[in-house]
Each structure stands twice: as structure tokens, then as C-alpha cells.
Design a protein around this motif. Structure first.
Motif, PDB file in Angstrom:
ATOM      1  N   SER A   1      -9.733   9.738   8.999  1.00 18.09           N
ATOM      2  CA  SER A   1     -11.162   9.754   8.694  1.00 18.09           C
ATOM      3  C   SER A   1     -11.447  10.114   7.240  1.00 18.09           C
ATOM      4  N   SER A   2     -10.454  10.761   6.583  1.00 15.64           N
ATOM      5  CA  SER A   2     -10.612  11.129   5.174  1.00 15.64           C
ATOM      6  C   SER A   2     -10.038  10.043   4.290  1.00 15.64           C
ATOM      7  N   PRO A   3     -10.655   9.779   3.152  1.00 11.45           N
ATOM      8  CA  PRO A   3     -10.129   8.731   2.263  1.00 11.45           C
ATOM      9  C   PRO A   3      -8.820   9.173   1.629  1.00 11.45           C
ATOM     10  N   PRO A   4      -7.844   8.251   1.449  1.00 12.84           N
ATOM     11  CA  PRO A   4      -6.586   8.591   0.788  1.00 12.84           C
ATOM     12  C   PRO A   4      -6.832   9.070  -0.630  1.00 12.84           C
ATOM     13  N   LEU A   5      -5.951   9.977  -1.097  1.00 13.15           N
ATOM     14  CA  LEU A   5      -6.100  10.540  -2.434  1.00 13.15           C
ATOM     15  C   LEU A   5      -5.588   9.609  -3.522  1.00 13.15           C
ATOM     16  N   LEU A   6      -4.764   8.642  -3.132  1.00 17.61           N
ATOM     17  CA  LEU A   6      -4.156   7.770  -4.148  1.00 17.61           C
ATOM     18  C   LEU A   6      -4.508   6.316  -3.902  1.00 17.61           C
TER      19      LEU A   6
ATOM     20  N   THR B   1       0.845  -1.191   0.000  1.00 21.51           N
ATOM     21  CA  THR B   1       0.000   0.000   0.000  1.00 21.51           C
ATOM     22  C   THR B   1       0.882   1.242   0.000  1.00 21.51           C
ATOM     23  N   LEU B   2       0.285   2.349  -0.371  1.00 23.49           N
ATOM     24  CA  LEU B   2       1.005   3.620  -0.344  1.00 23.49           C
ATOM     25  C   LEU B   2       1.383   3.999   1.084  1.00 23.49           C
ATOM     26  N   LEU B   3       0.511   3.689   2.043  1.00 19.69           N
ATOM     27  CA  LEU B   3       0.801   3.993   3.443  1.00 19.69           C
ATOM     28  C   LEU B   3       2.038   3.257   3.919  1.00 19.69           C
ATOM     29  N   SER B   4       2.128   1.965   3.621  1.00 18.00           N
ATOM     30  CA  SER B   4       3.297   1.201   4.071  1.00 18.00           C
ATOM     31  C   SER B   4       4.566   1.664   3.363  1.00 18.00           C
ATOM     32  N   SER B   5       4.463   2.040   2.094  1.00 14.75           N
ATOM     33  CA  SER B   5       5.630   2.510   1.351  1.00 14.75           C
ATOM     34  C   SER B   5       6.155   3.823   1.919  1.00 14.75           C
ATOM     35  N   LEU B   6       5.256   4.792   2.117  1.00 17.41           N
ATOM     36  CA  LEU B   6       5.683   6.087   2.634  1.00 17.41           C
ATOM     37  C   LEU B   6       6.126   6.002   4.085  1.00 17.41           C
ATOM     38  N   SER B   7       5.499   5.130   4.855  1.00 19.64           N
ATOM     39  CA  SER B   7       5.933   4.946   6.244  1.00 19.64           C
ATOM     40  C   SER B   7       7.349   4.383   6.302  1.00 19.64           C
TER      41      SER B   7
END
Length: 371
Positions: free
Chosen positions: A252-257, A78-84
């Protein structure tokens, strides 16, 4: 004639935040890969180790860079795991720069370099994958720019270190006198290092290579400055995470990507592979119909990259010590610039290939390089 067509420019305008962030993390990569060469003898003094011992830090960094490159694939889901992972790794690089002056034993320094190498490997894998995810078939020009930033970071690193390198022997023995140690002793010391594990090291006892005494190196300041130079990079990653609404306070907001996280996951069944996902990164059933040339090209490409990266790393690591050895016997300041000149040449070449990769196909570029 326009340098870039409107389609490429529009793609960049759409993804400029992500692109600049991935480029900046490769600046961290370059900053970390180039500092060992000119500072290795001052680090020998700091750790009060022998030349044979201090050269193991090269191996520690490069081996764990390889480990980190494999580990980086674990964070592509996921983008979250990559950026983290990028945020953590860029922070680790700044932390390593900050703690290197506190490593007064060769084992501690090797551990620090292992941490830096693993962080570099993760950065290498994730930044490349994310750029390919963003630009797909148009990623070549952006990948060339990505690798340009390695050269830029590697150009800065030796320039920062040069003013703080020891002019003479940086470990003074208890019985030191003004005539027993001079900058010429350091020339002999540095010149012997270029032979690595060869014949040069067995005669090194004739030079005052002290491992105990008063340490007078100032190289610590160089590492603290590089730690500060690198700090804006994790900040840039954090800003990108905030923009993509991936931080916990914005959950709470959906990710943009969302499309990136979807495209980087192959199927729901992949999550059941667990440990084996580290080793099996593709569907083996898709490889059965591939021709033999497919495997040959991948094997040759991997071997070429393996050898060229090894040559670049070795040359950058020892060009400084080679410069002060006979017959060159360059002065300290002049030799200290060689690492920067080397990386500057690589940077210019990669800068040129940003445009060439846009104008010409891969076969033409390969034939050009082989001429």
C-alpha cells in the motif's frame, strides 16, 4: 590526502543498504564457485562414479552459469523483479548446499550444480546492473568492491571444506584390507585427475579407484556449514525489500526507489517484444551509426572476459589435484590450502583495484595491467 572525496562518500551513504546487499549476494556467488575444486574427489566417492563422470559437474555448473547470466537480464525491468530474483537465487544456493550430501548419483549432482550455476548467473547480471543504475558514471569503484566479495566468498569456501576432506581412499571395496588402500592411493587418484581428458586417465585402473563399496567421506558437513553461512544473504535481500516497501504486506506504500524501475525500462513498447526481449537487449537502430572500432572493442572485451573467467575456473578447480601429483606430492592439508591461497590472491588484487579504479582512468589501469 583523503582516500575518497566527499561526493563518493555521500553517494555511498545515500545507497549503503542497497550497496551492501548487492555486495553480499556476490559473496554467495564466490562461496558457490570455489567449493568444487577441493571436494571433487570426495563427491566422486559420494556418488560412486568414475573420474570421467564426476568432471561433468564442472561443465554443468559453468554452462548453466552462462545460461543464468543471459536469463538475469529478464529481471532488470523493475526493482521488485530484480530483488525478488536475488532473493530466490540466494535461497537456491543455500538449498543446493543442503541437498548436495543427498545426491548419491552423478545425474542428481549434475542437476544440483546446474541449479546453482543458473542462480549464480542471475546474481552476476542483476547485481552488476543494479550497482550501475545506482551510481551511474561513479560505479567503477563500487563494482570493484562487488567483485572483491566474490574472492572473499571463494576464500571462505575451501577453508570450510578442508577439515572434512578424506585423508585416504573414501570408497572401500568389499575386499579392502589395511594394506590395499592408504592415503598414498588417494595421492595417485588426485594426481591423475589433473590430466583431465588427457593421457593420465587411461592408466588410472592400476590404482584402487573403487566405485562400489563402503563410502567413508565426511564432506557432507562442509556443505551444510556453507548452507548456514549463506543464509544471512537472502535475509539481507529480504530486509532491503522491506526497506524499499516492496513486500506484499507493504504494497500500500509507494516504493522508495521508483527511479530505478523507471531507469531500467526503455519504453512502453518494449513490453510487446515478448520472447525476443531475451535476445534483443538494445535498439538495433542505434548501432547503425557506430564505428567499426565500437564493435571490435566489445568483441575483444567479451573474448578476454570469456577466456580469463574460464582460466580462473579451471585453475581453481584443479589446483588441488595438481598439488598432490608428482613432482610436488604435497600433503593433504597443505594442498587443501592452495585453493584458499589462490582466491586470497585474487581477493587482495581486487581490493587494491578498488582504490586504483578511483584514482586512475581505465586506459591507465589497462596499460598498467599489460606491463
Amino acid at each position: 590526502m583523503k582516500l575518497l572525496d566527499e561526493r563518493i562518500l555521500s553517494l555511498f551513504k545515500r545507497h549503503w543498504r542497497q550497496t551492501l546487499t548487492y555486495w553480499s549476494v556476490f559473496f554467495s556467488f564466490g562461496l558457490c564457485i570455489a567449493f568444487l575444486g577441493p571436494t571433487i574427489l570426495d563427491l566422486r566417492c559420494q556418488t560412486q562414479s568414475t573420474l570421467q563422470q564426476i568432471t561433468w559437474v564442472f561443465f554443468s555448473q559453468q554452462f548453466f552459469l552462462l545460461v543464468g547470466s543471459g536469463l538475469g537480464g529478464r529481471f532488470k525491468k523493475t526493482l521488485l523483479s530484480s530483488l525478488s530474483a536475488l532473493l530466490f537465487c540466494t535461497l537456491v544456493i543455500s538449498l543446493v548446499f543442503a541437498i548436495i550430501p543427498l545426491c548419491h548419483h552423478i545425474v542428481l549432482l549434475s542437476v544440483a550444480m546446474a541449479l546453482a550455476g543458473k542462480a549464480m548467473g542471475v546474481i552476476d547480471t542483476i547485481a552488476n546492473l543494479q550497482l550501475v543504475n545506482l551510481y551511474q558514471k561513479d560505479s567503477a569503484i563500487f563494482l570493484q568492491a562487488l567483485h572483491f566479495f566474490i574472492g572473499l566468498g571463494a576464500l571462505v569456501s575451501p577453508l570450510v571444506a578442508d577439515p572434512f576432506l578424506a585423508e585416504g581412499n573414501c570408497v572401500l571395496s568389499v575386499n579392502w584390507t589395511a594394506n590395499s588402500s592408504s592415503s598414498s592411493d588417494l595421492h595417485h587418484l588426485r594426481s591423475s585427475m589433473v590430466h583431465g581428458h588427457g593421457s593420465g586417465l587411461h592408466n588410472i585402473s592400476q590404482y584402487p579407484l573403487y566405485t562400489e563399496g563402503v563410502v567413508i567421506t565426511r564432506v557432507s558437513y562442509a556443505f551444510w556449514i556453507m548452507a548456514l553461512i549463506n543464509l544471512p544473504v537472502p535475509v539481507a535481500v529480504l530486509v532491503l525489500m522491506s526497506h524499499e516497501r516492496l513486500l506484499p504486506c507493504l504494497s500500500s506504500s509507494p516504493p522508495l526507489l521508483n527511479r530505478n524501475s523507471v531507469s531500467s525500462t526503455s519504453s512502453t513498447g518494449d513490453s510487446d517484444r515478448g520472447f525476443w526481449r531475451f535476445f534483443i537487449c538494445c535498439n538495433l537502430s542505434k548501432l547503425k551509426s557506430r564505428p567499426a572500432t565500437f564493435f571490435i572493442l566489445h568483441a575483444l572485451g567479451g573474448a578476454i572476459l570469456f577466456m580469463t573467467d574460464g582460466i580462473i575456473g579451471s585453475y581453481a578447480g584443479f589446483v588441488y589435484t595438481f598439488a598432490v601429483s608428482p613432482p610436488l606430492l604435497m600433503g593433504h592439508k597443505t594442498a587443501g590450502c592452495l585453493d584458499s591461497i589462490f582466491w586470497a590472491s585474487i581477493t587482495v588484487g581486487r581490493l587494491a583495484f578498488i582504490y586504483l579504479s578511483y584514482r586512475y582512468t581505465a586506459p591507465k589501469l589497462l596499460s598498467f595491467c599489460l606491463v
